[in-house]
Design a protein around this motif. Structure first.
Motif, short mmCIF file in Angstrom:
data_model
loop_
_atom_site.label_atom_id
_atom_site.label_comp_id
_atom_site.label_asym_id
_atom_site.label_seq_id
_atom_site.Cartn_x
_atom_site.Cartn_y
_atom_site.Cartn_z
N GLY A 345 -10.61 -10.91 52.40
CA GLY A 345 -10.26 -10.75 50.99
C GLY A 345 -11.36 -11.16 50.03
O GLY A 345 -11.49 -10.61 48.95
N SER A 346 -12.18 -12.14 50.43
CA SER A 346 -13.15 -12.70 49.49
C SER A 346 -14.46 -11.92 49.44
O SER A 346 -15.35 -12.26 48.67
N SER A 348 -17.03 -9.42 48.18
CA SER A 348 -17.15 -8.88 46.82
C SER A 348 -16.93 -7.37 46.83
O SER A 348 -17.11 -6.71 47.85
N LYS A 349 -16.55 -6.87 45.66
CA LYS A 349 -16.19 -5.46 45.57
C LYS A 349 -17.35 -4.56 46.00
O LYS A 349 -17.19 -3.60 46.73
N LYS A 350 -18.53 -4.95 45.54
CA LYS A 350 -19.70 -4.13 45.81
C LYS A 350 -20.01 -4.12 47.31
O LYS A 350 -20.21 -3.07 47.92
N LYS A 351 -19.99 -5.31 47.87
CA LYS A 351 -20.28 -5.44 49.30
C LYS A 351 -19.24 -4.66 50.10
O LYS A 351 -19.54 -4.00 51.10
N LYS A 352 -18.01 -4.75 49.64
CA LYS A 352 -16.93 -4.09 50.35
C LYS A 352 -17.10 -2.57 50.35
O LYS A 352 -16.95 -1.92 51.37
N GLU A 353 -17.45 -2.05 49.18
CA GLU A 353 -17.66 -0.61 49.08
C GLU A 353 -18.73 -0.14 50.04
O GLU A 353 -18.58 0.85 50.75
N GLU A 354 -19.78 -0.91 50.06
CA GLU A 354 -20.91 -0.56 50.91
C GLU A 354 -20.49 -0.61 52.38
O GLU A 354 -20.80 0.26 53.18
N ALA A 372 -6.82 -7.55 55.45
CA ALA A 372 -7.63 -6.63 54.64
C ALA A 372 -7.94 -5.35 55.42
O ALA A 372 -8.11 -4.29 54.83
N GLU A 375 -5.68 -2.16 54.85
CA GLU A 375 -5.69 -1.36 53.62
C GLU A 375 -6.07 0.09 53.89
O GLU A 375 -6.83 0.39 54.79
N ASN A 377 -7.89 2.22 52.37
CA ASN A 377 -9.27 2.71 52.24
C ASN A 377 -10.20 2.26 53.36
O ASN A 377 -11.38 2.53 53.36
#
Ligand code: ADP
Ligand code: MG
Length: 684
Positions: A345-346, A348-354, A372, A375, A377
């Protein structure tokens, strides 16, 4: 038609504030409310005479108030209220603490009913904090009264009234509750119909009605589970799975490990290997005691999957565990060019997208994470192997969600709360079972001592000695309530005490479930690095954490934990070269408590402990199935209801043999039943 999805807030007697409290108990809708079963009952049926009262028993009397209420402030925050009542056989003193609203409650000369625990001392009879109402009212006395599991600020009277209001909505509707079990089964097993059962489980007319209601509801719960498992099993059996390449050898990794695998680990790997190489999808449960080395088994299997060209998902219940797994997987598999990543969960959004992008493109081989991973996606290019660790934290449903991200991947479920094999066969009817029944060599037995409060100073001295030698200590707080807030508060208070009074010279820290995942992770890492001496915590550290330098596990109020949970907690120490200790501080002196402490002292064998735990299970004690690692039931109790479970299992098998897809008209209700409970998993 009754709207069972009606939000709880709009039920009479609720409103927004109480709705929030009820939500905490998992009650969100009318349906949740009426299936929120009592945890016990009090027989407030028959009133006794004051002269008949027996010391220590919960009893009901009818008596006339003969005094004004007496208010006595004994110290700050402590006011005692006393009231004298009388019937034709004697007098009795009612006592309450800090209940200022009582001041103008009673009218002299009027008759009331009182229900409470009797205490007889020095010739006087008292009742402490009794429930009461006017003699002609029978809301909370004069009958069998349900006691609900509840939360702070929501009294028994309130919740009882709310349930009553909920039932009223159902009972006044023409349609009432729809029967869920086919007529032919109700007849054959002599079961109560659903409407009677639900009404009688909450407000039983007498204990026979309660028994009948319970029997019916337990039957339904167990039958649903058994049928669902059978459906899953037939579904798996039909499915073609991935046939992993025989030429990729697990031994490539096994031969290069820093230690030798145990015989049990090798056997299990062989079972897994042959599942992987077959064209059927694997669905296997791996049971093994704490520390028996399950992780390495999953690492080796994952190696095979990756080298065969597939991706792997590893799902753990907590971020701490997932991070730890990442370390273990990279440690062993990094040198084979296998790319592991962490998704919790922790991130970061950017890291996750990548990360998700790379996952989709197949640039990540092994993705390790928490819920997580479930999910939508999170999309794999080619998921072939799924491991869920500490299975009991995830339901059948979640296991399914992750598996559905691949095309019939092989699934390995690992659990460290072993249960007896016979029970496992029934409860995990949809899985094949492997067992690691041996610990790696040279493990030191964890010395376990059960001690009473009076030994506290000696325990603390022992802790000092160990910390001075460089070791670290866990202290686990008692479970106070089911809510994390209250548990968190208890941890903070206990820590303040240890930090300032008991161990001011050491680095004491605390951790609880309300902290953000990142905070928990930080504290755990600090502890791992040796920068905290004593870590005080709730059971959030229960699962899987590995800190080899920690040598003492102290458990406060150990009598409140199930044996399986104690064993799990104990497994947090003894992971390194040092002799380790588990200290169980306990209160209470009942036979059961003593027996349970003795079992913990006598054995380190998780399977044996599980069996004893089931045997010693009794209602009224803290033996929630939640801590036990067994599937959660609303009403069934696996020990008490074992005979029923066996009966139900035979019935389920018979039904599945005759009508595997539940297509016959007579079984249509059953189909609805499992659809309702396991909707996104079972397609029939
Ligand atoms: P659990 O079964 O509780 O998940 P782990 O997989 O975390 O246990 O293993 C506990 C520890 O034992 C780990 O540090 C692991 O590296 C080590 N271990 C596993 N198998 C062996 C073995 N055969 N010999 C020695 N150490 C082992
Ligand atoms: Mg583990």
């Amino acid at each position: 038609m009754v709207n069972f999805e009606k939000e709880i807030q709009y039920i009479k007697g609720v409103g927004p504030n109480r709705a929030m409290l009820l939500n905490k108990l998992g009650i969100n809708t009318l349906k949740d409310l009426i299936t929120y079963y009592p945890r016990g009952y009090e027989d407030r049926g028959k009133a006794l005479k004051i002269a008949e009262l027996i010391n220590g028993e919960d009893s009901l009397i009818e008596a006339i108030v003969v005094s004004k209420i007496n208010e006595n402030k004994v110290r700050k925050n402590m006011t005692i209220y006393k009231l004298i009542v009388r019937d034709d056989t004697g007098t009795c003193v009612m006592t309450w603490f800090n209940q200022s609203y009582l001041k103008n409650k009673f009218i002299m000369g009027k008759k009331y009913k009182f229900f409470g625990k009797v205490s007889k001392r020095y010739g006087t009879t008292e009742m402490n904090s009794p429930v009461f109402e006017e003699a002609e009212v029978s809301k909370n006395t004069g009958k069998i009264v349900p006691i609900y599991p509840t939360t702070y600020n929501l009294s028994q009277n309130m919740i009882r009234q709310i349930v009553e209001n909920g039932l009223k909505i159902v009972n006044e509707d023409e349609a009432k509750l729809q029967e869920t079990i086919p007529e032919y089964i109700l007849k054959e097993y002599n079961l109560l119909d659903i409407n009677n059962a639900i009404n009688q489980i909450h407000f039983p007319k007498d204990f026979t009605s309660f028994e009948n209601a319970r029997k019916r509801l337990v039957f339904e719960e167990l039958l649903t589970m058994q049928l669902a498992l059978l459906q899953l099993k037939t579904r798996y059996a039909k499915q073609d799975g991935i046939q992993f390449d025989k030429n990729i050898k697990m031994s490539d990794v096994i031969d290069n490990l820093p230690f030798k695998l145990t015989k049990a680990q090798l056997n299990v790997l062989e079972e897994i290997d042959s599942d992987m190489e077959s064209n059927k999808a694997m669905n296997r449960l791996l049971q093994g005691d704490v520390g028996s080395g399950k992780t390495i088994v999953s690492i080796i299997a994952a190696y095979k999957a990756v080298k065969c060209g597939y991706q792997v998902a590893i799902m753990a219940p907590t971020a701490i565990l997932a991070s730890q797994h990442l370390e273990s997987f990279e440690g062993i598999l990094g040198k084979y060019g296998i790319r592991c990543e962490l998704l919790i969960g922790s991130v970061s959004k950017k890291k996750k997208e990548e990360l998700l992008e790379r996952l989709k493109n197949g640039e990540i081989d092994i993705l390790i994470g928490t819920h997580a991973l479930l999910e939508e996606n999170v999309i794999f290019k080619n998921l072939g192997f799924v491991v869920t660790d500490e299975q009991h934290r995830f339901g059948v449903r979640q296991r399914g969600v992750i598996a559905d991200k691949g095309n019939n991947p092989d699934v390995l479920v690992m659990t460290a709360t072993p249960i007896p094999r016979t029970l496992a066969l029934i409860l995990y009817g949809d899985l094949d079972i492997s067992i690691i029944d041996e610990l790696p060599p040279n493990r030191k037995k964890i010395e376990t001592y059960a001690v009473r409060k009076s030994m506290e100073e000696r325990v603390n001295n022992f802790i000092r000695k160990q910390v001075n030698e460089g070791r670290q200590v866990y202290i686990v707080c008692p479970l106070v309530e089911e809510t994390e807030e209250i548990d968190a508060k208890a941890v903070i208070e206990l820590t303040a005490n240890y930090k300032t009074k008991v161990f001011p010279e050491y680095r004491v820290e605390y951790m609880h479930g309300k902290l953000r995942p990142k905070e928990k992770e930080e504290i755990m890492n600090t502890f791992k690095n040796g920068d905290i001496d004593i870590l005080i915590s709730t059971t959030v550290i229960e699962v899987g954490v590995n800190v080899p330098n920690a040598s003492i596990m102290v458990i406060e109020n150990a009598e409140r934990f199930g044996l399986a949970a104690l064993h799990q907690l104990r497994g947090r120490v003894g992971r390194g070269e040092y002799q380790s200790y588990c200290i169980l501080k306990y209160n209470g002196n009942t036979d059961v408590v003593r027996q349970r402490m003795k079992i913990m002292q006598d054995t380190n064998d998780g399977f044996l402990i599980a069996e004893k735990d089931l045997e010693l299970r009794g209602s009224g004690e803290f033996f929630g199935t939640k801590q036990h690692g067994l599937p959660e039931f609303k009403i069934a109790n696996l020990f008490e209801d074992m005979p029923m479970l066996k009966k139900v299992q035979s019935l389920a098998i018979k039904i599945a043999d005759e009508d595997s897809k539940l297509e016959l008209e007579k079984n249509s209700r059953l189909k609805e039943l499992i659809k309702d409970k396991f909707s996104n998993r079972i397609e029939i």
